[in-house]
Design a protein around this motif. Sequence first.
Motif, PDB file in Angstrom:
ATOM      1  N   UNK A  17      12.223  -9.413   0.962  1.00 51.31           N
ATOM      2  CA  UNK A  17      11.245  -8.019   2.240  1.00 51.31           C
ATOM      3  C   UNK A  17      11.960  -8.332   3.334  1.00 51.31           C
ATOM      4  N   UNK A  18      13.012  -8.894   3.765  1.00 51.18           N
ATOM      5  CA  UNK A  18      13.213  -9.504   5.330  1.00 51.18           C
ATOM      6  C   UNK A  18      13.731  -7.920   5.870  1.00 51.18           C
ATOM      7  N   UNK A  19      14.006  -6.953   5.321  1.00 54.92           N
ATOM      8  CA  UNK A  19      14.625  -5.698   5.868  1.00 54.92           C
ATOM      9  C   UNK A  19      13.435  -5.324   6.117  1.00 54.92           C
ATOM     10  N   UNK A  20      12.980  -4.264   7.298  1.00 52.65           N
ATOM     11  CA  UNK A  20      11.658  -4.611   7.726  1.00 52.65           C
ATOM     12  C   UNK A  20      11.415  -2.410   7.120  1.00 52.65           C
ATOM     13  N   UNK A  21      12.367  -1.814   5.969  1.00 55.29           N
ATOM     14  CA  UNK A  21      12.011  -0.666   5.828  1.00 55.29           C
ATOM     15  C   UNK A  21      11.486  -1.217   4.577  1.00 55.29           C
ATOM     16  N   UNK A  22      11.774  -2.507   3.652  1.00 63.41           N
ATOM     17  CA  UNK A  22      11.487  -2.982   2.835  1.00 63.41           C
ATOM     18  C   UNK A  22       9.403  -2.837   2.935  1.00 63.41           C
ATOM     19  N   UNK A  23       9.140  -3.701   3.956  1.00 62.97           N
ATOM     20  CA  UNK A  23       8.093  -4.310   4.228  1.00 62.97           C
ATOM     21  C   UNK A  23       7.559  -2.710   4.511  1.00 62.97           C
ATOM     22  N   UNK A  24       7.689  -1.885   5.098  1.00 64.02           N
ATOM     23  CA  UNK A  24       7.269  -0.128   4.753  1.00 64.02           C
ATOM     24  C   UNK A  24       6.970   0.228   3.876  1.00 64.02           C
ATOM     25  N   UNK A  25       8.338   0.146   3.014  1.00 59.43           N
ATOM     26  CA  UNK A  25       7.946   0.893   1.839  1.00 59.43           C
ATOM     27  C   UNK A  25       6.842   0.567   0.693  1.00 59.43           C
ATOM     28  N   UNK A  26       6.425  -0.828   0.690  1.00 62.59           N
ATOM     29  CA  UNK A  26       5.579  -1.479   0.147  1.00 62.59           C
ATOM     30  C   UNK A  26       4.330  -1.530   0.599  1.00 62.59           C
ATOM     31  N   UNK A  27       4.342  -1.620   1.681  1.00 63.55           N
ATOM     32  CA  UNK A  27       2.920  -1.254   2.577  1.00 63.55           C
ATOM     33  C   UNK A  27       2.472   0.557   1.701  1.00 63.55           C
ATOM     34  N   UNK A  28       3.535   1.173   2.142  1.00 59.33           N
ATOM     35  CA  UNK A  28       3.265   2.798   1.592  1.00 59.33           C
ATOM     36  C   UNK A  28       2.702   2.729  -0.564  1.00 59.33           C
ATOM     37  N   UNK A  29       3.439   1.941  -0.940  1.00 63.39           N
ATOM     38  CA  UNK A  29       3.078   1.724  -2.472  1.00 63.39           C
ATOM     39  C   UNK A  29       1.714   1.379  -2.637  1.00 63.39           C
ATOM     40  N   UNK A  30       1.463   0.099  -1.904  1.00 65.37           N
ATOM     41  CA  UNK A  30       0.457  -0.377  -1.920  1.00 65.37           C
ATOM     42  C   UNK A  30      -0.845   1.071  -2.506  1.00 65.37           C
ATOM     43  N   UNK A  31      -0.763   1.635  -1.806  1.00 65.76           N
ATOM     44  CA  UNK A  31      -2.067   2.783  -2.546  1.00 65.76           C
ATOM     45  C   UNK A  31      -1.799   3.417  -3.460  1.00 65.76           C
ATOM     46  N   UNK A  32      -0.467   3.798  -3.853  1.00 69.40           N
ATOM     47  CA  UNK A  32       0.024   4.022  -5.293  1.00 69.40           C
ATOM     48  C   UNK A  32       1.319   4.862  -6.148  1.00 69.40           C
ATOM     49  N   UNK A  33       1.617   5.019  -6.169  1.00 65.36           N
ATOM     50  CA  UNK A  33       2.842   6.080  -6.877  1.00 65.36           C
ATOM     51  C   UNK A  33       3.370   6.777  -6.086  1.00 65.36           C
ATOM     52  N   UNK A  34       4.099   6.806  -5.662  1.00 62.48           N
ATOM     53  CA  UNK A  34       5.095   7.995  -4.637  1.00 62.48           C
ATOM     54  C   UNK A  34       6.593   8.439  -5.317  1.00 62.48           C
ATOM     55  N   UNK A  35       6.468   9.265  -4.859  1.00 64.32           N
ATOM     56  CA  UNK A  35       7.884  10.137  -5.385  1.00 64.32           C
ATOM     57  C   UNK A  35       8.455   9.961  -3.982  1.00 64.32           C
ATOM     58  N   UNK A  36       9.744  10.133  -3.612  1.00 61.50           N
ATOM     59  CA  UNK A  36      10.686   9.979  -3.085  1.00 61.50           C
ATOM     60  C   UNK A  36      10.671  10.637  -1.796  1.00 61.50           C
ATOM     61  N   UNK A  37      10.384  11.573  -1.689  1.00 59.88           N
ATOM     62  CA  UNK A  37      10.487  12.883   0.100  1.00 59.88           C
ATOM     63  C   UNK A  37       9.318  11.975   0.753  1.00 59.88           C
ATOM     64  N   UNK A  38       7.326  11.952  -0.225  1.00 61.13           N
ATOM     65  CA  UNK A  38       6.503  11.462   0.726  1.00 61.13           C
ATOM     66  C   UNK A  38       7.001   9.938   0.933  1.00 61.13           C
ATOM     67  N   UNK A  39       7.969   9.336   0.626  1.00 61.98           N
ATOM     68  CA  UNK A  39       8.785   7.803   0.952  1.00 61.98           C
ATOM     69  C   UNK A  39       9.200   8.185   2.029  1.00 61.98           C
ATOM     70  N   UNK A  40      10.445   9.107   2.338  1.00 63.30           N
ATOM     71  CA  UNK A  40      10.801   9.104   3.028  1.00 63.30           C
ATOM     72  C   UNK A  40      10.041   9.721   4.650  1.00 63.30           C
ATOM     73  N   UNK A  41       8.851  10.585   4.123  1.00 60.59           N
ATOM     74  CA  UNK A  41       8.319  11.447   5.245  1.00 60.59           C
ATOM     75  C   UNK A  41       7.560   9.657   5.887  1.00 60.59           C
ATOM     76  N   UNK A  42       6.237   9.560   5.239  1.00 64.11           N
ATOM     77  CA  UNK A  42       5.477   8.213   5.073  1.00 64.11           C
ATOM     78  C   UNK A  42       6.418   7.419   6.240  1.00 64.11           C
ATOM     79  N   UNK A  43       7.515   6.438   5.543  1.00 65.12           N
ATOM     80  CA  UNK A  43       8.429   5.242   6.619  1.00 65.12           C
ATOM     81  C   UNK A  43       8.573   5.970   7.126  1.00 65.12           C
TER      82      UNK A  43
END
Length: 106
Positions: A17-43
């Motif tokens: 998880x050293x890449x800060x993007x990975x931490x943000x992706x995990x943060x956003x997926x903790x609330x549930x499944x996301x589509x690629x576009x949703x992740x791109x906007x939220x990250x």
Amino acid sequence: MKKELPACPVETTLMLISDHWKVLIIRDLLSGTKRFGELKRSVGSISQKVLTANLRSMEESGLLTRKVFPEVPPRVEYTLTETGYSLKPILDSMVAWGEAYKAKNT
């Protein structure tokens, strides 16, 4: 074939998880499944190429699963695995530390 992991558990965690993007992706997926576009906007200001590379790396490490639906246009969803969800206490600690730091330094 399994990757050889570092002897130090802290180094192993950082490797995943050293890449800060990975931490943000995990943060956003903790609330549930996301589509690629949703992740791109939220990250945030992540490029499509970097997001794709991070998602592939996380899938390879067993932190998330990728499900492709046979539709036109194709729909792809990402979900944390049990291993991915097990990082929640680490992110919770990071939130608490970050809030305390901000309160102390503002």
